[in-house]
Design a protein around this motif. Structure first.
Motif, mmCIF file in Angstrom:
data_model
loop_
_atom_site.group_PDB
_atom_site.id
_atom_site.type_symbol
_atom_site.label_atom_id
_atom_site.label_comp_id
_atom_site.label_asym_id
_atom_site.label_seq_id
_atom_site.Cartn_x
_atom_site.Cartn_y
_atom_site.Cartn_z
ATOM 1 N N TYR A 106 -4.604 13.695 -29.242
ATOM 2 C CA TYR A 106 -5.402 13.501 -28.026
ATOM 3 C C TYR A 106 -6.721 12.851 -28.440
ATOM 4 N N HIS A 107 -6.768 11.532 -28.328
ATOM 5 C CA HIS A 107 -7.848 10.746 -28.917
ATOM 6 C C HIS A 107 -9.048 10.540 -27.985
ATOM 7 N N GLU A 131 -10.532 14.266 -28.707
ATOM 8 C CA GLU A 131 -11.488 14.071 -29.804
ATOM 9 C C GLU A 131 -12.749 13.359 -29.328
ATOM 10 N N HIS A 132 -12.565 12.370 -28.468
ATOM 11 C CA HIS A 132 -13.676 11.586 -27.915
ATOM 12 C C HIS A 132 -13.513 11.586 -26.404
ATOM 13 N N SER A 133 -14.618 11.799 -25.707
ATOM 14 C CA SER A 133 -14.530 11.777 -24.250
ATOM 15 C C SER A 133 -15.840 11.305 -23.649
ATOM 16 N N VAL A 134 -15.726 10.779 -22.431
ATOM 17 C CA VAL A 134 -16.889 10.299 -21.697
ATOM 18 C C VAL A 134 -16.783 10.808 -20.271
ATOM 19 N N GLN A 167 -11.930 -0.154 -27.165
ATOM 20 C CA GLN A 167 -12.510 0.254 -28.452
ATOM 21 C C GLN A 167 -11.779 1.469 -29.038
ATOM 22 N N HIS A 168 -11.100 2.215 -28.186
ATOM 23 C CA HIS A 168 -10.374 3.413 -28.621
ATOM 24 C C HIS A 168 -8.856 3.191 -28.634
ATOM 25 N N THR A 169 -8.439 1.944 -28.542
ATOM 26 C CA THR A 169 -7.010 1.628 -28.439
ATOM 27 C C THR A 169 -6.571 0.791 -29.630
#
Length: 185
Positions: free
Chosen positions: A156-157, A174-177, A92-94
């Motif tokens: 850095y996404h 920006e987004h991390s889990v 989803q982030h690629t």
């Protein structure tokens, strides 16, 4: 500007610690008097640090004739165990301009094979080009990513990991889990 995603291996992309399984296999093959058993005990009781432990295991195991073949087989099993849910989250982030990087404290000798299967970049524990050993754990992950993928060149996404030692890494994106132990994947 290309963007990067950084993905941890153990406990994130995989639901377990791969290095423990990797070492356990060789301990069984080498028997009770294997140096691996001695080093495992020293590490478990805190008399040997993680970096030295993994380095000694890699150096010792690279002397085996079956080492390369085993790593190929082992990486194949790891690929089969990849969490489909986590992989979907990464997808989803690629996009076409995203560089996915598998980043792990586990040995590069097999982590790079998993990354190759996924067609991702790899940064894992091992010997650098200058011959220096590097354990990619905690803050070392972000240092290495910044060395190899400058924030001036890459956005850095997204990053995903499972350990509090990766909080600095996760905070740079920006987004991390942060996957919590026991979370269903």
């Amino acid at each position: 500007m290309n963007r990067i995603n950084v993905i941890d291996l153990d406990g994130t992309l995989l639901p377990y610690d791969s290095v423990s399984r990797w070492i356990r296999h060789f301990k069984r093959l080498e028997g009770w008097f294997s140096p691996l058993r001695r080093w495992s005990l020293l590490y478990r009781f805190g008399w040997m640090d993680r970096s030295t432990f993994i380095q000694k295991c890699v150096d010792h195991l690279r002397q085996r004739d079956d080492y390369t073949d085993f790593n190929r087989e082992f990486a194949g099993k790891l690929v089969q165990d990849i969490s489909k849910t986590t992989l979907q989250q990464i997808e989803q982030h690629t996009d076409a301009l995203t560089v996915n990087i598998l980043c792990s404290a586990s040995p590069d000798d097999y982590v790079s094979l998993v990354a190759g299967h996924l067609k991702w970049e790899c940064r894992a524990s091992g010997y650098r080009a200058d011959g220096r050993w590097q354990l990619l754990y905690g803050t070392e992950k972000l240092k290495r990513i910044r060395e190899d993928f400058s924030p001036d060149t890459y956005r850095y996404h997204f990053a995903i990991a499972d350990d509090a030692s990766d909080l600095e890494l996760l905070g740079a994106f920006e987004h991390s889990v942060l996957i919590r132990k026991g979370d269903p994947r």
